[in-house]
Design a protein around this motif. Structure first.
Motif, PDB file in Angstrom:
ATOM      1  N   LYS A 263       0.830  -1.201   0.000  1.00  0.00           N
ATOM      2  CA  LYS A 263       0.000   0.000   0.000  1.00  0.00           C
ATOM      3  C   LYS A 263       0.870   1.258   0.000  1.00  0.00           C
TER       4      LYS A 263
ATOM      5  N   SER B  96       0.455  -0.272  -8.882  1.00  0.00           N
ATOM      6  CA  SER B  96       0.046   0.925  -9.615  1.00  0.00           C
ATOM      7  C   SER B  96      -0.603   1.963  -8.709  1.00  0.00           C
ATOM      8  N   LYS B  97      -1.176   1.542  -7.587  1.00  0.00           N
ATOM      9  CA  LYS B  97      -1.825   2.472  -6.664  1.00  0.00           C
ATOM     10  C   LYS B  97      -1.022   2.694  -5.383  1.00  0.00           C
ATOM     11  N   THR B  98       0.213   2.237  -5.383  1.00  0.00           N
ATOM     12  CA  THR B  98       1.038   2.347  -4.185  1.00  0.00           C
ATOM     13  C   THR B  98       1.466   3.793  -3.931  1.00  0.00           C
ATOM     14  N   HIS B  99       1.373   4.223  -2.678  1.00  0.00           N
ATOM     15  CA  HIS B  99       1.938   5.503  -2.255  1.00  0.00           C
ATOM     16  C   HIS B  99       3.444   5.289  -2.048  1.00  0.00           C
TER      17      HIS B  99
ATOM     18  N   TYR C 164       7.792  -0.345 -12.234  1.00  0.00           N
ATOM     19  CA  TYR C 164       6.507  -1.041 -12.038  1.00  0.00           C
ATOM     20  C   TYR C 164       6.482  -2.297 -12.891  1.00  0.00           C
TER      21      TYR C 164
END
Length: 451
Positions: free
Chosen positions: A388, A412-415, A450
């Motif tokens: 995450k 792709s949605k990682t902070h 990524y």
């Protein structure tokens, strides 16, 4: 080391060469390996270039604050010397050498400045006090040898073997070395740290060889990892039954045995740790089964090498040291609902060669502990599957995160670098957003891959 600088280094003066030849050199860097892996970056554009020999260059002349740090935050009495070449000097800018950097904004600095001025400065949370100043020709495209000595509260500096002056300051009692530019660009080479207490001698055509004092004990920094982390879980070589916390001083090499189990597998921070590491201890080659209680506690500086957590309960490891550097080298962790590594103390945590899957955060600087500290983390050469967050830091306390070679799988949605305002115990730190290249979150998009 100085021989790598060729005739340019020799032309500067025999004193600097002789001093380093017979002094207790505890650190050196000539960048001939083409990398800055042993350094942590804060701002600017740093690359290794060829300038006669290899040198490190900060090329962004418009950058307000560009720094490279290396060494140990526990270093106290030493002389750092480097060859420095200003390439551009903007108005209000400088190119300089740092000593006793206890944070990214507090240190001692010897700065080459526009207007043919050299200043010896104490910098405290960005506020500058001039300890000494000297009129000196400062030309772009010219190499200068800068030497900066910290001995107790006395700070002194020289350029090309000629004293700039000295002064007394209590800004920092210990800290790392650094290279810095502001609104300027420059090259740096042949960096050395001498741990003796002797102030560099005055210029003399025939230097006298003297015995070096016993060097201040230092803690050797492990080298950065070079091979990609392994995502293959190791096979245990045996089992060790754990009924209570295992206290470690010195080194515990588990030989890849599986240690199990302690605690209830919950997120409760009241659980005992499985391993409690004393200052300077090393835990290596261990598989930690589940439940693992509160994981590993580092009471001081520690090294955690090739340690694997089957299932992270509260935290895999908690760093409690109030100074110095701790290292996580290799290993891996799975299934962390929240954090893998929790940083409650101060100093710097270095994470390299690590693999993690299905985690909340790889690293979090505590945002609401009983005591507030400035904390730093470097993360290099890691593979994270379905994280995450990569790191979380508190920018109001001066935290920094330096990231490189980060590979994200299903990320792709990682902070990448979450910024918070730290708060008093009992409150929740507010999330401010994600940072990049802002002096707190030090990385660029090219540092993230990524897959």
């Amino acid at each position: 080391m100085l021989a790598a600088g060729g005739t340019a280094a020799l032309a500067i003066g025999l004193v600097g060469v002789t001093q380093l030849a017979f002094a207790a050199t505890v650190f050196s860097a000539n960048f001939e390996d083409g990398t800055t892996n042993a350094w942590s970056k804060s701002g600017g554009t740093w690359t290794v270039v060829t300038d006669g020999t290899k040198a490190v260059q900060q090329s962004n002349g418009s950058s307000e604050n560009s720094r490279l740090f290396a060494g140990d935050t526990g270093w106290t009495t030493y002389t750092v010397q480097a060859r420095v070449k200003p390439l551009s000097l903007g108005s209000g800018g400088f190119v300089g050498l740092l000593a006793r950097a206890k944070s990214s904004t507090s240190f001692y600095r010897l700065a080459l400045m526009p207007g043919n001025v050299v200043q010896l400065q104490a910098v405290n949370s960005g506020a500058v006090t001039v300890l000494a100043s000297k009129s000196q020709t400062v030309s772009t495209g010219t190499w200068y040898t800068l030497s900066l000595t910290a001995n107790g509260s006395t700070i002194s500096g020289s350029v090309n073997g000629s004293s700039v002056g000295s002064g007394s300051s209590s800004v920092s009692a210990s800290g790392r070395i650094g290279l810095q530019t502001a609104y300027s660009s420059g090259n740096f080479d042949d960096v050395t740290v001498d741990s003796s207490t002797t102030t560099p001698p005055p210029t003399s055509p025939t230097p006298t060889r003297t015995a070096s004092p016993t060097p201040t004990p230092t803690r050797t920094s492990p080298p950065p990892t070079t091979t990609p982390p392994s995502s293959n879980w190791p096979t245990k070589t045996g089992d060790v039954s754990v009924s209570g916390t295992i206290n470690v001083s010195g080194t515990l090499d588990g030989g890849l045995k599986r240690y199990c189990c302690i605690g209830d597998g919950s997120q409760s921070e009241s659980q005992d740790p499985m391993f409690d590491l004393a200052d300077g201890a090393t835990l290596k080659n261990v598989i930690i089964g589940s439940p693992a209680g509160d994981g590993v506690h580092c009471e001081g500086r520690c090294t955690i090498q090739n340690v694997w957590w089957e299932d992270v309960g509260e935290d895999a490891a908690t760093f409690l040291a109030t100074n110095g550097d701790s290292y996580v080298i290799g290993g891996g962790a799975m299934n962390a609902d929240d954090k893998v590594f929790q940083h409650n103390g101060s100093g710097t945590v270095h994470i390299s060669g690590f693999y993690a899957k299905s985690i909340g955060k790889l690293y979090r600087g505590c945002g609401n502990c009983t005591k507030s500290y400035e904390r730093h983390v470097t993360v290099d050469n890691v593979i994270l599957d379905s994280p995450k967050y990569v790191v979380g830091i508190n920018i109001n306390w001066g935290d920094t995160a330096t990231l490189s070679r980060i590979t994200l799988i299903n990320g792709s949605k990682t902070h990448i670098c979450a910024e918070y305002n730290g708060v008093a115990k009992g409150s929740e730190p507010p999330y401010l957003g994600d940072g990049m290249g802002d002096g707190h979150c030090n990385f660029s998009s090219s540092d993230i891959t990524y897959k």
